[in-house]
Design an enzyme around this catalytic site. Structure first.
Site, PDB file in Angstrom:
ATOM      1  N   GLU A 142       0.955  -1.112   0.014  1.00 37.07           N
ATOM      2  CA  GLU A 142      -0.074  -0.092  -0.258  1.00 37.07           C
ATOM      3  C   GLU A 142       0.990   1.214  -0.045  1.00 37.07           C
ATOM      4  O   GLU A 142       1.804   1.533   1.009  1.00 37.07           O
ATOM      5  CB  GLU A 142      -0.859  -0.007   1.203  1.00 37.07           C
ATOM      6  CG  GLU A 142      -1.717   1.179   1.357  1.00 37.07           C
ATOM      7  CD  GLU A 142      -2.552   1.304   2.794  1.00 37.07           C
ATOM      8  OE1 GLU A 142      -3.640   2.074   2.657  1.00 37.07           O
ATOM      9  OE2 GLU A 142      -2.252   0.503   3.591  1.00 37.07           O
ATOM     10  N   GLU A 225      -8.823  10.874   6.226  1.00 40.36           N
ATOM     11  CA  GLU A 225      -8.878  10.294   7.643  1.00 40.36           C
ATOM     12  C   GLU A 225      -9.001  11.300   8.392  1.00 40.36           C
ATOM     13  O   GLU A 225      -8.164  11.904   8.926  1.00 40.36           O
ATOM     14  CB  GLU A 225      -7.928   9.493   7.549  1.00 40.36           C
ATOM     15  CG  GLU A 225      -7.728   7.950   6.834  1.00 40.36           C
ATOM     16  CD  GLU A 225      -6.591   7.080   7.135  1.00 40.36           C
ATOM     17  OE1 GLU A 225      -6.869   6.107   7.628  1.00 40.36           O
ATOM     18  OE2 GLU A 225      -5.329   7.729   7.255  1.00 40.36           O
TER      19      GLU A 225
END
Length: 243
Positions: A142, A225
């Site tokens: 990722e 986020e």
């Protein structure tokens, strides 16, 4: 990785600054993991309510507010987690077969609270298989690119150095989530008007940290986020392509 649960209130409001005629707005998504294809299937907007069952309370709605060719704006209003905008075209290619990943992202905060802890990031997923998916058992790496890190928000793992990519110096972090390795490039100062090629981030990792160019790019997301506090995050324009 866009998969944490937070008890905050943050409005993600897109404001169009495009001068040409815009296509119609998308539907308002309210259900957990509800999705809608946008820009002729080029993108998919997901109302990402990961961890909803463990929350004491909360809600979220997401909507694409305008599209103009391959550029679009979207908004999400919620008091937990986030919404992701997912590219659906050009995926499943080996890194060695990709010539560029041009992207633009213009955004701003309005009235952020003094205790705001949040990031604004790209989230790019690799797999050993062209049919692999992000955040799954098929994921191998990722790669995150953090344009903003407010209030002490930090990525998985620990800092392993710095990296100069695209003329910008980034703090580089490495960690492990589930079964995959996470590399996070965190801007040392906030970047609210990002116009760049994402491929050099992979090139840097290949040259300096052994990332194989035979890995497949299987997912390309962008989102935010929020951890604490409140704010309005306005996106004026967003686009991305895999060439």
């Amino acid at each position: 990785m866009f998969s944490k649960l937070f008890s905050v209130l943050l409005a993600f409001t897109a404001v169009s600054v495009l001068s040409t005629p815009l296509q119609k707005r998308g539907a308002v998504l309210t259900a957990q993991f509800a999705t809608e294809e946008e820009a002729g299937g080029r993108f998919i907007l997901e109302n990402n309510l990961w961890g909803e069952a463990s929350a004491d309370s909360g809600s979220q709605s997401s909507q694409v507010t305008a599209t103009n060719g391959n550029t679009l704006t979207w908004k999400t209003t919620y008091n937990w987690v986030d919404a992701n905008l997912d590219l659906r075209e050009g995926l499943g290619k080996e890194l060695s077969a990709i010539s560029s990943i041009p992207t633009t992202w213009t955004w701003s905060y309005t009235n952020p609270s003094s205790d705001l802890v949040a990031d604004v990031s790209y989230d790019l997923w690799l797999s050993g298989s062209s049919s692999g998916t992000g955040a799954s058992s098929t994921s191998t790496f990722e790669i995150m690119v953090w344009l903003s890190s407010r209030g002490g928000a930090g990525p998985a793992g620990s800092q392993i150095g710095t990296a100069n990519v695209g003329g910008v110096t980034w703090n580089l972090f490495q960690g492990t989530v589930a079964t995959w390795t996470v590399f996070s490039f965190v801007a040392q100062s906030e970047i609210t008007n990002f116009n760049a090629d994402l491929l050099p981030f992979f090139t840097f990792l290949s040259a300096n940290h052994g990332l194989s160019t035979s890995q497949f790019l299987v997912q390309a997301q962008a989102g935010t986020e929020p951890f604490e506090g409140s704010a309005t995050l306005s996106t004026a324009a967003y686009s991305i392509s895999i060439n």
